[in-house]
Scaffold this active site. Sequence first.
Site, PDB file in Angstrom:
ATOM      1  N   HIS A   1       0.818  -1.229   0.000  1.00 55.35           N
ATOM      2  CA  HIS A   1       0.000   0.000   0.000  1.00 55.35           C
ATOM      3  C   HIS A   1       0.847   1.272   0.000  1.00 55.35           C
ATOM      4  CE1 HIS A   1      -3.639  -2.260   0.449  1.00 55.35           C
ATOM      5  NE2 HIS A   1      -3.332  -2.718   1.648  1.00 55.35           N
TER       6      HIS A   1
ATOM      7  N   ASP B   1      -2.812 -10.713  -2.540  1.00 53.21           N
ATOM      8  CA  ASP B   1      -3.361 -10.192  -1.282  1.00 53.21           C
ATOM      9  C   ASP B   1      -4.810  -9.763  -1.531  1.00 53.21           C
ATOM     10  OD1 ASP B   1      -2.106  -8.824   1.496  1.00 53.21           O
ATOM     11  OD2 ASP B   1      -3.887  -7.802   0.720  1.00 53.21           O
TER      12      ASP B   1
ATOM     13  N   ASP C   1      -4.648 -12.897   3.209  1.00 55.32           N
ATOM     14  CA  ASP C   1      -5.876 -12.408   3.839  1.00 55.32           C
ATOM     15  C   ASP C   1      -7.121 -12.642   2.987  1.00 55.32           C
ATOM     16  OD1 ASP C   1      -4.741 -10.585   2.119  1.00 55.32           O
ATOM     17  OD2 ASP C   1      -4.678  -8.933   3.553  1.00 55.32           O
TER      18      ASP C   1
ATOM     19  N   HIS D   1      -6.349  -7.255  -0.485  1.00 52.73           N
ATOM     20  CA  HIS D   1      -6.446  -5.813  -0.720  1.00 52.73           C
ATOM     21  C   HIS D   1      -5.684  -5.446  -1.990  1.00 52.73           C
ATOM     22  CE1 HIS D   1      -6.749  -6.400   3.706  1.00 52.73           C
ATOM     23  NE2 HIS D   1      -7.750  -5.554   3.571  1.00 52.73           N
TER      24      HIS D   1
HETATM   25 ZN    ZN Z   1      -4.100  -7.283   2.620  1.00 46.48          ZN
END
Ligand code: ZN
Length: 303
Positions: free
Chosen positions: A121, A158, A241, A160
């Site tokens: 991120h 991931d 995740d 996200h």
């Molecule tokens: Zn994540």
Amino acid sequence: MRVYTHPACLLHDTGPDHAEQPARLRFVLDALHSAYPTLDWHEAPRATRGQLLRAHAPALLDAVLETRPQERIHLDPDTVLSPHSAEAGLRAAGAGVAAVDAVMGGLATRAFCAVRPPGHHATHDTAMGFCLFNSIAVAALHALEQHGLERVAIVDFDVHHGNGTQAIFEHDRRVLFASSHQVPLYPGTGAREETGEGNIINAPLPPDAGSAEFRAAWSGRLLPEVEAFRPQLLLVSAGFDGHRRDPLAQLQLETEDFRWITAELLALADRHCSGRMVSMLEGGYDLEALADSSVAHLGALLT
Ligand SMILES: [Zn+2]
């Protein structure tokens, strides 16, 4: 295969009740030691300022490295800087650099970086979403600029979206970024229409999507795009995740899905990259699911 980690990665203290906690890495390390007693462990070096500056603005380096807080401070509501966080960030990014050096130097074909904080991120100038430095971006730029590669693929499973990785490379055709992720979910980016210079491939998945949708996205869309790019090195943002047990998202992946995608990526690396693949730990917030998924990931990497 080599595995990189560093004790400092366990000292990045995000505070009580934070999802990105030291126990995550402790569970991963314990599970890997137990499942694979003869792994080839290596201590991650610190990334250098020059290596970090390939991906990041000087102001971000100063904010993370020079602040040296006596107690925890928040860079944003999710992202914490503790007394040992700078060292953890340097070792996490340095692990990726060292892993790239190892696979490019023929010391290993594959490497896994068991590190935290995660990185995908973090943008050019902003630490966010638990991430201080974008370790996978630092690794990719090291491969391009130190080792002279022309095409590096970063794949990110991931749950996200790796907004930071996308932002760093969306105008850099030397890198292909291919990601599956849940939408809607933090950080809100990753729409199919976000294509950069044609080098960004996003496969958003709806909440509650499971193995079938995940595997279809990779088999039907993402892997063929990576294949067509003919990368010379494959880098993996390995977040676990998307597991059905994870508390931060709603995808319904099973541990075996992570073994499957790892095997698919290895086959691709064998076809294009002389097998060279570097995987870096990103997210995964159910401790047991994270440990099991890491063991499955390494199980495939060790074949
Ligand atoms: Zn994540």
